[in-house]
Design a protein around this motif. Structure first.
Motif, PDB file in Angstrom:
ATOM      1  N   LYS A  70       0.846  -1.192   0.000  1.00 15.28           N
ATOM      2  CA  LYS A  70       0.000   0.000   0.000  1.00 15.28           C
ATOM      3  C   LYS A  70       0.878   1.237   0.000  1.00 15.28           C
ATOM      4  N   GLY A  71       0.542   2.193  -0.854  1.00 15.21           N
ATOM      5  CA  GLY A  71       1.258   3.455  -0.916  1.00 15.21           C
ATOM      6  C   GLY A  71       0.308   4.603  -0.688  1.00 15.21           C
ATOM      7  N   ALA A  72       0.813   5.833  -0.914  1.00 16.08           N
ATOM      8  CA  ALA A  72       0.001   7.011  -0.674  1.00 16.08           C
ATOM      9  C   ALA A  72      -1.149   7.124  -1.656  1.00 16.08           C
ATOM     10  N   SER A  73      -1.001   6.514  -2.822  1.00 16.01           N
ATOM     11  CA  SER A  73      -2.001   6.720  -3.864  1.00 16.01           C
ATOM     12  C   SER A  73      -2.643   5.443  -4.370  1.00 16.01           C
ATOM     13  N   SER A  74      -2.218   4.294  -3.887  1.00 15.76           N
ATOM     14  CA  SER A  74      -2.754   3.049  -4.427  1.00 15.76           C
ATOM     15  C   SER A  74      -2.545   1.894  -3.454  1.00 15.76           C
ATOM     16  N   THR A  75      -3.304   0.832  -3.697  1.00 21.43           N
ATOM     17  CA  THR A  75      -3.154  -0.402  -2.943  1.00 21.43           C
ATOM     18  C   THR A  75      -3.048  -1.545  -3.942  1.00 21.43           C
ATOM     19  N   VAL A  76      -2.135  -2.488  -3.681  1.00 21.73           N
ATOM     20  CA  VAL A  76      -1.880  -3.594  -4.604  1.00 21.73           C
ATOM     21  C   VAL A  76      -2.375  -4.893  -3.977  1.00 21.73           C
ATOM     22  N   TYR A  77      -3.094  -5.686  -4.780  1.00 26.47           N
ATOM     23  CA  TYR A  77      -3.649  -6.943  -4.319  1.00 26.47           C
ATOM     24  C   TYR A  77      -3.195  -8.087  -5.219  1.00 26.47           C
ATOM     25  N   LYS A  78      -3.094  -9.253  -4.649  1.00 29.38           N
ATOM     26  CA  LYS A  78      -2.781 -10.458  -5.417  1.00 29.38           C
ATOM     27  C   LYS A  78      -4.047 -10.988  -6.062  1.00 29.38           C
ATOM     28  N   LEU A  94       2.671  -4.265 -17.841  1.00 29.44           N
ATOM     29  CA  LEU A  94       1.257  -3.989 -17.617  1.00 29.44           C
ATOM     30  C   LEU A  94       0.427  -4.928 -18.487  1.00 29.44           C
ATOM     31  N   VAL A  95      -0.476  -5.670 -17.864  1.00 25.39           N
ATOM     32  CA  VAL A  95      -1.294  -6.656 -18.574  1.00 25.39           C
ATOM     33  C   VAL A  95      -2.604  -6.033 -19.052  1.00 25.39           C
ATOM     34  N   GLY A  96      -3.220  -5.205 -18.198  1.00 28.31           N
ATOM     35  CA  GLY A  96      -4.501  -4.620 -18.555  1.00 28.31           C
ATOM     36  C   GLY A  96      -4.934  -3.581 -17.548  1.00 28.31           C
ATOM     37  N   PHE A  97      -6.178  -3.164 -17.662  1.00 28.06           N
ATOM     38  CA  PHE A  97      -6.681  -2.095 -16.803  1.00 28.06           C
ATOM     39  C   PHE A  97      -8.189  -2.222 -16.650  1.00 28.06           C
ATOM     40  N   CYS A  98      -8.737  -1.452 -15.723  1.00 27.17           N
ATOM     41  CA  CYS A  98     -10.189  -1.324 -15.570  1.00 27.17           C
ATOM     42  C   CYS A  98     -10.503   0.159 -15.491  1.00 27.17           C
ATOM     43  N   VAL A 149      -2.896  -6.629  -8.873  1.00 30.97           N
ATOM     44  CA  VAL A 149      -3.924  -5.656  -9.243  1.00 30.97           C
ATOM     45  C   VAL A 149      -3.737  -4.401  -8.390  1.00 30.97           C
ATOM     46  N   LYS A 150      -3.419  -3.293  -9.040  1.00 31.59           N
ATOM     47  CA  LYS A 150      -3.187  -2.021  -8.342  1.00 31.59           C
ATOM     48  C   LYS A 150      -4.451  -1.178  -8.445  1.00 31.59           C
ATOM     49  N   ARG A 151      -5.046  -0.876  -7.305  1.00 33.19           N
ATOM     50  CA  ARG A 151      -6.240  -0.031  -7.276  1.00 33.19           C
ATOM     51  C   ARG A 151      -5.808   1.397  -6.956  1.00 33.19           C
ATOM     52  N   LEU A 152      -6.003   2.301  -7.910  1.00 35.27           N
ATOM     53  CA  LEU A 152      -5.654   3.698  -7.701  1.00 35.27           C
ATOM     54  C   LEU A 152      -6.740   4.334  -6.839  1.00 35.27           C
ATOM     55  N   ASP A 153      -6.336   4.813  -5.667  1.00 32.40           N
ATOM     56  CA  ASP A 153      -7.323   5.310  -4.708  1.00 32.40           C
ATOM     57  C   ASP A 153      -7.946   6.621  -5.147  1.00 32.40           C
ATOM     58  N   LYS A 154      -7.133   7.526  -5.683  1.00 32.52           N
ATOM     59  CA  LYS A 154      -7.652   8.809  -6.153  1.00 32.52           C
ATOM     60  C   LYS A 154      -6.947   9.169  -7.444  1.00 32.52           C
ATOM     61  N   LEU A 167      -8.226   0.713 -12.141  1.00 35.69           N
ATOM     62  CA  LEU A 167      -7.317  -0.329 -11.683  1.00 35.69           C
ATOM     63  C   LEU A 167      -6.349  -0.705 -12.803  1.00 35.69           C
ATOM     64  N   LEU A 168      -5.138  -1.064 -12.406  1.00 33.04           N
ATOM     65  CA  LEU A 168      -4.126  -1.517 -13.346  1.00 33.04           C
ATOM     66  C   LEU A 168      -3.729  -2.945 -12.974  1.00 33.04           C
ATOM     67  N   VAL A 169      -3.571  -3.800 -13.978  1.00 34.49           N
ATOM     68  CA  VAL A 169      -3.257  -5.208 -13.760  1.00 34.49           C
ATOM     69  C   VAL A 169      -1.861  -5.491 -14.302  1.00 34.49           C
ATOM     70  N   TYR A 170      -0.967  -5.929 -13.411  1.00 36.37           N
ATOM     71  CA  TYR A 170       0.423  -6.198 -13.776  1.00 36.37           C
ATOM     72  C   TYR A 170       0.739  -7.685 -13.645  1.00 36.37           C
ATOM     73  N   GLU A 171       1.811  -8.113 -14.332  1.00 34.94           N
ATOM     74  CA  GLU A 171       2.315  -9.458 -14.094  1.00 34.94           C
ATOM     75  C   GLU A 171       2.796  -9.563 -12.652  1.00 34.94           C
ATOM     76  N   PHE A 172       2.680 -10.741 -12.092  1.00 33.63           N
ATOM     77  CA  PHE A 172       2.979 -10.958 -10.678  1.00 33.63           C
ATOM     78  C   PHE A 172       4.452 -11.319 -10.496  1.00 33.63           C
ATOM     79  N   MET A 173       5.105 -10.653  -9.547  1.00 37.53           N
ATOM     80  CA  MET A 173       6.509 -10.925  -9.234  1.00 37.53           C
ATOM     81  C   MET A 173       6.579 -11.652  -7.890  1.00 37.53           C
TER      82      MET A 173
END
Length: 719
Positions: A457-465, A510-514, A478-483, A521-527
Motif C-alpha cells: 500500500k502506498g500514498a495513492s494506491s493499494t496492490v492486491y494479489k 502492464l497486462v490490462g486495466f479497468c 492488481v493495483k487499485r488507484l485510490d484517487k 485499476l491496473l493489472v500487472y504481471e505478478f513478481m
C-alpha cells in the motif's frame, strides 16, 4: 564431410587477433579439434557460434548476437582492451563477450570442453560461453541460480524462441513458454519441485544431469545411464518444441544423426500458432498444419500460425444470411481444448453442427460423447491422435497431459471476432491498444477474491494479489488507484496505453486495466520474489555479483524509459520498494508512468515534493524544472544502498559498511567504479549528473569513470 576440416588450431588467441568471414577458415578450434568458435555459414549469411567440427551433421550449441545471422564481411576480434567484439560490414560494433574488468583479459581460447573463454595471464576465466548459454549445455557445464536456456525459434532459425528452462533463485527448475515480444512468462508446464532446495544444474563429465540440493544429495534428471563421454559426444538441448532432451553421438563410425539418449521431460508446450494444428513428423518433431480454408501466415515459418483465405462471416439478424456460403468440415481425432465459451449437454452431432453454423462467433464445435462445446476463434490449440501413438500435440496454450483421444472435431471454415455478443454477457474482456486487456470491475473483484490479499500500500494506491481464472490460473498484481484525476477517460486511456507499449526486460509488464465508472485499476504481471527492499534490508541478502546485475538492470530500464520510449517517461519515485525481483532474480521497475494519472496531492507532500523522503532530488525543493535527472539522483541514492545493503548510507562510510562483505572487498575495482558512479548521480547540480544511458555505460565498464566532485547535497537518513 565435416565443415572446415583443415582448420588451424589455436591454443591461445592473443589480444588483437581477428577472423573475418572472408578468411578461408573463419574460426578458431580447440586443441583437440573437436570444437570451433567463429563464423558458421547459414545460407548466404553467417552465424557467430560454437559447434562440433568432426561430425558430418551440423550441430551448433551456442550462438552470439541473439542468434541473428550477419552478412559477409563481418569481423570478430579480441581487441587490445580485452573485449571480444563483432564488427558488421557497415562498421557497427557489438560486444560478444567482456569481463567485469576488461583490463585483466590477456587472451581467449576455445577449450576441449567446447567452452570459449576470456582469461587473465594467470589463466583465470573471467568470461565464458558456458556462463552465458543459449539453448544447450555440454558435459562439464553448470547452470547456476538465475541462469537459463532459451530455445531457438525453429529448426534452422537460431533467434530466440518461445521456451525457457530457468533455474530460479528460489531453487526451482522451471520450463516456461514466453509470450514474445512482450517477454511475459506463462504458467510453467514443468517444475522440479525443489523450492528453496535446488542449487545448481550440473551436466557432469560422466554424462549425468542432475540438480544439487542445498539439503545435500542430488535430484537426478537423466532417466537412464548415459554412454561414456570418452566414446560419445553429448549435449542437452532445449529444443524449439519446448522439450529438453539429452543427445549422444558416437565419436567413431558416425551415423548421420544425433539419437536421443533420453527425454529429460517428455512434455513440451506451445509450438504451433493460432488457427493451426500440430502433428509429429518421422523424427518425432512437431509439424504445424493449416485447417481447410486457411494458409500459413509465413510459409517460411510454419510455427507462426494460419490465416483465413476467405471472406469473414458477418453477424446478421437474418440467420440465412449468416450461413450463406459457409459449411462445416470434419477433422477427425483432433481437439481444440480450453477455448470453450458455451457448453451444451445431451445433444447430438447434427444439433451441434447447426448451432455452430448459425452462430457467427463460433469457429468450431467439438463433440465429446453426448456433449458439445462451442469454440471461439482464432483457434489456439489442436491435438491430433494417430492410431499407433498417443501423444501431446501442443499449440499456443500450455499442456501437461497425455491422453487417448476419441474425438470428432467439426471445424467451421470461418474466422470471426473472438469476443462474445454483448447480449450474452456483460463481463467480456476486450483487447485494448498496445495489447492491453480491458477488464470489468467484477472480473478483478473475482480475481482478487474481493480484494482480499494485500501485497502493498502506498500514498495513492493499494496492490492486491489476483488469479485470472480465464487465463489458466495466471497470477497477477492488481493495483487499485485510490484517487485519480476525475472526468478524463481519454487521458487515463492514453496514459495506460503509453505504459502498455513499453517493452523491456527490466520493466514490470502492464497486462490490462479497468476504467469503469469510478473504478481505476491496473493489472500487472505478478513478481513472486517481491521488492528489492526485502533483499537489501531484510534477511534475504543478495550476493555481490547479484547486486551488480540488479544495479545494471535498473539502469538499463531507466535508460529505456528516458530515451527509447515513444513518449519519454520520468519515473519520479525510484526506490527499492518500486524495484521488483522476478523468478530469475532480474530487476523489474514498477510504478513507472503513473504521475499523470494521480491527483497532485496524492504524489506530492505538503512541501510540493513528489517522491519518497531520502530519494528526492534537490531541485524539487527549489522550484526548478523537473527532468530525467531527478530519476538519476534517486538511482544514485539507491545504488549506494545496493552497494552497502543499508538505507541511505553515507558515501564516506562505505569502506566500513562492506567490511563484512568479502565478495565486495575482493572486487575492489568494481566496488570503486560503482561508488564513483553513485557519487556522480547524486550531484547537487542536475547538469553534472550523467544520463541513465551514460550511467549504464559506466557500470558496464564501456566508458571510463572520472573522479566525481563531492556531492554537497547528499542527505543521510537513518530511515
Amino acid at each position: 564431410l565435416p565443415l572446415y576440416t583443415s582448420a588451424q588450431i589455436y591454443n591461445n588467441i592473443t589480444l588483437g587477433l581477428s577472423i573475418t568471414t572472408l578468411d578461408e577458415n573463419p574460426y578458431w578450434t580447440s586443441p583437440s579439434g573437436d570444437f570451433a568458435f567463429g563464423f558458421h555459414p547459414q545460407q548466404d549469411l553467417f552465424l557467430v557460434a560454437t559447434w562440433y567440427v568432426k561430425i558430418p551433421i551440423k550441430t551448433i550449441f551456442w550462438t552470439a548476437n541473439n542468434g541473428k545471422p550477419i552478412e559477409r564481411g563481418a569481423k570478430i576480434q579480441l581487441t587490445s582492451n580485452g573485449v571480444l567484439s563483432l564488427t558488421a560490414p557497415n562498421g557497427s560494433e557489438t560486444r560478444i563477450g567482456q569481463a567485469i574488468d576488461n583490463s585483466q583479459v590477456t587472451y581467449a581460447a576455445i577449450l576441449n570442453t567446447g567452452n570459449f573463454v576470456l582469461s587473465t595471464k594467470e589463466s583465470k576465466i573471467v568470461w565464458a560461453t558456458f556462463d552465458n548459454p543459449t539453448d544447450t549445455i555440454l558435459p562439464n557445464q553448470v547452470l547456476d541460480l538465475g541462469n537459463k536456456l532459451s530455445s531457438r525459434l525453429t529448426k534452422d532459425d537460431y533467434t530466440i524462441g518461445r521456451f525457457e528452462l530457468v533455474l530460479q533463485g528460489d531453487g526451482n527448475l522451471m520450463l516456461y513458454s514466453i509470450a514474445r515480444p512482450k517477454e511475459n512468462t506463462n504458467t510453467p508446464y514443468w517444475r522440479s519441485d525443489t523450492l528453496n532446495n535446488g542449487s545448481q544444474l550440473i551436466f557432469n563429465q560422466s554424462g549425468n544431469i542432475y540438480l544439487t540440493l542445498r539439503s545435500g544429495g542430488i535430484h537426478s534428471l537423466s532417466s537412464e545411464r548415459p554412454p561414456s563421454t570418452e566414446d560419445y559426444y553429448q549435449r542437452a538441448t532445449l529444443d524449439y518444441d519446448g522439450v529438453f532432451r539429452q543427445y549422444t553421438y558416437p565419436k567413431i563410425s558416425p551415423n548421420g544423426r544425433w539419437p536421443e539418449s533420453c527425454k529429460l521431460w517428455e512434455y513440451g508446450s506451445g509450438v504451433c500458432g493460432f488457427n493451426s494444428y500440430c502433428r509429429l513428423d518421422e523424427d518425432q518433431r512437431p509439424e504445424c498444419g493449416c485447417p481447410p480454408g486457411y494458409t500459413y501466415l509465413d510459409p517460411k515459418n510454419t510455427f507462426r500460425g494460419c490465416k483465413p483465405n476467405f471472406v469473414l462471416q458477418v453477424c446478421e439478424t437474418d440467420e440465412l444470411r449468416i450461413v450463406d456460403g459457409f459449411e462445416m468440415r470434419d477433422l477427425p481425432s483432433t481437439d481444440w481444448p480450453f477455448a470453450d465459451y458455451e457448453w451444451f449437454k445431451s445433444v447430438n452431432e447434427d444439433w451441434c453442427r447447426e448451432t455452430c453454423l448459425i452462430d457467427c462467433f463460433c469457429a468450431a464445435a467439438i463433440i465429446r460423447g453426448g456433449n458439445s462445446s462451442a469454440e471461439r476463434s482464432p483457434s489456439t490449440i489442436y491435438k491430433e491422435n494417430n492410431e499407433d501413438d498417443n501423444w501431446i500435440l501442443p499449440g499456443s496454450i500450455l499442456l501437461g497431459i497425455s491422453a487417448v483421444l476419441n474425438l470428432l472435431f467439426l471445424f467451421l471454415v470461418i474466422y470471426s471476432a473472438c469476443y462474445k455478443k454483448q447480449t450474452r454477457t456483460q463481463t467480456d474482456t476486450r483487447t485494448f491498444e498496445a495489447n492491453l486487456r480491458s477488464f470489468t470491475y467484477e472480473e478483478l473483484n473475482e480475481a482478487t477474491d474481493g480484494f482480499k490479499e494485500q501485497l502493498g500500500k502506498g500514498a495513492s494506491s493499494t496492490v492486491y494479489k489476483g488469479v485470472l481464472k480465464s487465463d489458466f490460473e495466471c497470477l497477477v498484481a492488481v493495483k487499485r488507484l485510490d484517487k485519480v484525476v476525475e472526468g478524463n477517460d481519454k487521458e487515463f486511456k492514453a496514459e495506460t496505453s503509453a505504459i502498455g507499449k513499453t517493452n523491456h526486460k527490466n520493466l514490470v509488464q502492464l497486462v490490462g486495466f479497468c476504467n469503469e465508472e469510478t473504478h481505476r485499476l491496473l493489472v500487472y504481471e505478478f513478481m513472486m520474489n517481491g521488492s528489492l527492499e526485502n533483499f537489501l534490508f531484510g534477511s534475504l541478502r543478495l550476493c555481490w555479483n547479484q547486486r551488480i546485475q540488479i544495479a545494471l538492470g535498473i539502469a538499463r530500464g531507466l535508460a529505456y524509459l528516458h530515451e527509447e520510449c515513444s513518449s519519454q517517461i520520468i519515473h519520479c519515485d525510484v526506490k527499492p520498494q518500486n524495484i521488483l525481483i522476478d523468478n530469475s532474480h532480474v530487476a523489474r521497475i514498477s510504478d513507472f508512468g503513473l504521475a499523470k494519472l494521480l491527483k497532485s496531492d496524492q504524489t506530492r507532500t505538503t512541501t510540493g515534493i513528489r517522491g519518497t523522503r531520502g530519494y528526492v532530488a534537490p531541485e524539487w525543493f527549489r522550484n526548478m524544472p523537473i527532468t530525467t535527472k531527478v530519476d538519476v539522483y534517486s538511482f544514485g541514492i539507491m545504488l549506494l544502498e545496493i552497494i552497502c545493503c543499508r538505507k541511505n548510507c553515507e558515501p564516506e562510510a562505505l569502506h566500513l559498511l562492506v567490511v563484512n562483505d568479502e565478495e565486495a572487498k575482493n572486487d575492489g575495482k568494481n566496488l570503486e567504479r560503482m561508488v564513483m558512479v553513485a557519487l556522480w548521480c547524486i550531484q547537487e547540480e542536475p547538469s553534472l549528473r550523467p544520463s541513465m544511458k551514460k550511467v549504464t555505460q559506466m557500470l558496464e565498464g564501456a566508458v571510463e569513470v572520472s573522479m566525481p566532485p563531492s556531492p554537497s547535497s547528499f542527505i543521510c537518513s537513518t530511515g
